[in-house]
Design a protein around this motif. Structure first.
Motif, PDB file in Angstrom:
ATOM      1  N   ALA A 113      12.148 -47.282  -3.191  1.00  8.10           N
ATOM      2  CA  ALA A 113      12.779 -48.242  -4.093  1.00  8.10           C
ATOM      3  C   ALA A 113      12.440 -49.676  -3.696  1.00  8.10           C
ATOM      4  N   ALA A 114      12.412 -49.951  -2.385  1.00  5.46           N
ATOM      5  CA  ALA A 114      12.070 -51.293  -1.913  1.00  5.46           C
ATOM      6  C   ALA A 114      10.640 -51.653  -2.305  1.00  5.46           C
ATOM      7  N   THR A 115       9.739 -50.679  -2.248  1.00 11.86           N
ATOM      8  CA  THR A 115       8.353 -50.919  -2.658  1.00 11.86           C
ATOM      9  C   THR A 115       8.277 -51.272  -4.139  1.00 11.86           C
ATOM     10  N   ALA A 116       9.024 -50.529  -4.973  1.00 17.12           N
ATOM     11  CA  ALA A 116       9.025 -50.807  -6.409  1.00 17.12           C
ATOM     12  C   ALA A 116       9.576 -52.204  -6.691  1.00 17.12           C
ATOM     13  N   LEU A 117      10.663 -52.563  -6.009  1.00 19.31           N
ATOM     14  CA  LEU A 117      11.250 -53.892  -6.198  1.00 19.31           C
ATOM     15  C   LEU A 117      10.301 -54.985  -5.721  1.00 19.31           C
ATOM     16  N   ARG A 118       9.629 -54.734  -4.597  1.00 23.18           N
ATOM     17  CA  ARG A 118       8.678 -55.715  -4.058  1.00 23.18           C
ATOM     18  C   ARG A 118       7.523 -55.951  -5.037  1.00 23.18           C
ATOM     19  N   LEU A 119       7.003 -54.889  -5.615  1.00 22.18           N
ATOM     20  CA  LEU A 119       5.904 -55.018  -6.563  1.00 22.18           C
ATOM     21  C   LEU A 119       6.348 -55.716  -7.848  1.00 22.18           C
ATOM     22  N   ALA A 120       7.553 -55.381  -8.322  1.00 20.03           N
ATOM     23  CA  ALA A 120       8.060 -56.012  -9.540  1.00 20.03           C
ATOM     24  C   ALA A 120       8.260 -57.507  -9.323  1.00 20.03           C
ATOM     25  N   ARG A 121       8.807 -57.884  -8.178  1.00 23.61           N
ATOM     26  CA  ARG A 121       9.012 -59.308  -7.897  1.00 23.61           C
ATOM     27  C   ARG A 121       7.683 -60.034  -7.761  1.00 23.61           C
ATOM     28  N   PHE A 122       6.725 -59.396  -7.112  1.00 26.11           N
ATOM     29  CA  PHE A 122       5.406 -60.014  -6.953  1.00 26.11           C
ATOM     30  C   PHE A 122       4.754 -60.273  -8.313  1.00 26.11           C
ATOM     31  N   ASN A 123       4.851 -59.300  -9.223  1.00 25.67           N
ATOM     32  CA  ASN A 123       4.224 -59.445 -10.538  1.00 25.67           C
ATOM     33  C   ASN A 123       4.864 -60.556 -11.361  1.00 25.67           C
ATOM     34  N   THR A 124       6.166 -60.774 -11.173  1.00 22.90           N
ATOM     35  CA  THR A 124       6.848 -61.808 -11.950  1.00 22.90           C
ATOM     36  C   THR A 124       6.663 -63.200 -11.357  1.00 22.90           C
ATOM     37  N   GLN A 125       6.132 -63.291 -10.133  1.00 22.20           N
ATOM     38  CA  GLN A 125       5.969 -64.582  -9.486  1.00 22.20           C
ATOM     39  C   GLN A 125       4.502 -64.985  -9.329  1.00 22.20           C
ATOM     40  N   LEU A 126       3.606 -64.305 -10.019  1.00 21.96           N
ATOM     41  CA  LEU A 126       2.175 -64.568  -9.860  1.00 21.96           C
ATOM     42  C   LEU A 126       1.808 -66.017 -10.160  1.00 21.96           C
ATOM     43  N   GLY A 127       2.429 -66.598 -11.173  1.00 22.86           N
ATOM     44  CA  GLY A 127       2.039 -67.942 -11.576  1.00 22.86           C
ATOM     45  C   GLY A 127       2.779 -69.069 -10.889  1.00 22.86           C
ATOM     46  N   VAL A 128       3.856 -68.739 -10.159  1.00 25.72           N
ATOM     47  CA  VAL A 128       4.701 -69.788  -9.583  1.00 25.72           C
ATOM     48  C   VAL A 128       4.787 -69.740  -8.062  1.00 25.72           C
ATOM     49  N   ALA A 129       4.424 -68.630  -7.456  1.00 28.62           N
ATOM     50  CA  ALA A 129       4.578 -68.487  -6.003  1.00 28.62           C
ATOM     51  C   ALA A 129       3.495 -69.259  -5.257  1.00 28.62           C
ATOM     52  N   ASP A 130       3.834 -69.688  -4.037  1.00 31.32           N
ATOM     53  CA  ASP A 130       2.878 -70.353  -3.156  1.00 31.32           C
ATOM     54  C   ASP A 130       1.879 -69.304  -2.659  1.00 31.32           C
TER      55      ASP A 130
END
Length: 250
Positions: A113-130
């Motif tokens: 579940a942590a892996t799924a959440l980590r991937l989902a968060r990464f995909n939603t922050q592609l354009g704004v993350a450092d």
């Protein structure tokens, strides 16, 4: 008569090379799952590392050949979920967590579940993350810690004692929590992989591969564990710098 395609229509088809590498990563992850059910835990761990190599290459190849696509990004995330979420969870469960009963399958599910959440968060922050940092440990790095630990136990013929399984239970829980945490980890994306480098750099790279070849499971476990510690250490260091800066300002 030539029929013109409508304005704004998307070209059909997908790019072969990067998606072929993603498929190779997916296959390696699936093979790791099959190997765990057969009791070949060392082979499963190696398959997970092979999936990491293919996963690292598909993104680089897509950028080098200018073949990035929305399909490729989604396909890569699904492949990562299998290779670095489901495969390590099954590997840990079949290796020793199953002996813990309900707690064992819960920890395996927690990691997935942590892996799924980590991937989902990464995909939603592609354009704004450092881009210099990852928020939370990347799922391939977490999978490397889990897989290399079990690979070390198999390579050294350690018995799966209660103490060893307890250590692994703590380890996989920490990996799951680090993935969903806000702790920053270096992404190493600031390095210029396309430019020229000194000859010494190439020599250092050869020495690194030679060092890993001496004892792959032990070396990879130490390296992945050091990367896992680097995030919390970096966070504590930055907090200390901020406190000192505030005191100096006052």
């Amino acid at each position: 008569m030539t029929i013109m395609s409508p304005v704004g229509s998307r070209p059909r088809g997908i790019y072969l090379l990067p998606n072929l590498l993603t498929t190779a990563a997916l296959f390696a992850g699936f093979y790791a799952i099959v190997a765990t059910f057969k009791g070949h835990f060392d082979i499963a761990a190696i398959a997970i590392f092979i999936a990491m190599i293919a996963d690292n290459l598909d993104g680089r190849v897509a950028r080098l050949t200018n073949t990035q696509s929305a399909f490729g990004a989604e396909y890569d995330s699904l492949s990562d979920m299998v290779s670095f979420g489901i495969a390590p969870a099954f590997l840990g469960f079949n290796w020793g967590l199953a002996t813990l009963g309900n707690l064992g399958w819960f920890l395996a599910f927690l990691y997935s579940a942590a892996t799924a959440l980590r991937l989902a968060r990464f995909n939603t922050q592609l354009g704004v993350a450092d881009k210099r940092y990852f928020q939370g440990i990347p799922c391939p790095a977490a999978a490397a810690i889990v897989a290399s630990f079990i690979w070390v136990t198999q390579d050294n013929h350690w018995a799966t004692s209660k103490a060893l399984i307890s250590v692994f239970a703590v380890l996989i829980t920490c990996c799951a929590l680090l993935m969903v945490s806000r702790i920053r980890f270096h992404s190493f994306k600031q390095f210029d992989w396309h430019g020229r480098v000194p000859f010494v750099s190439l020599l250092a790279l050869v020495l690194i591969f030679a060092f890993i070849s001496l004892d792959p499971p032990d070396v990879l476990f130490v390296v992945s564990l050091l990367f896992g510690f680097s995030g919390p250490i970096l966070t504590l260091w930055n907090l200390r710098k901020r406190r000192l800066a505030r005191k100096h300002h006052k």
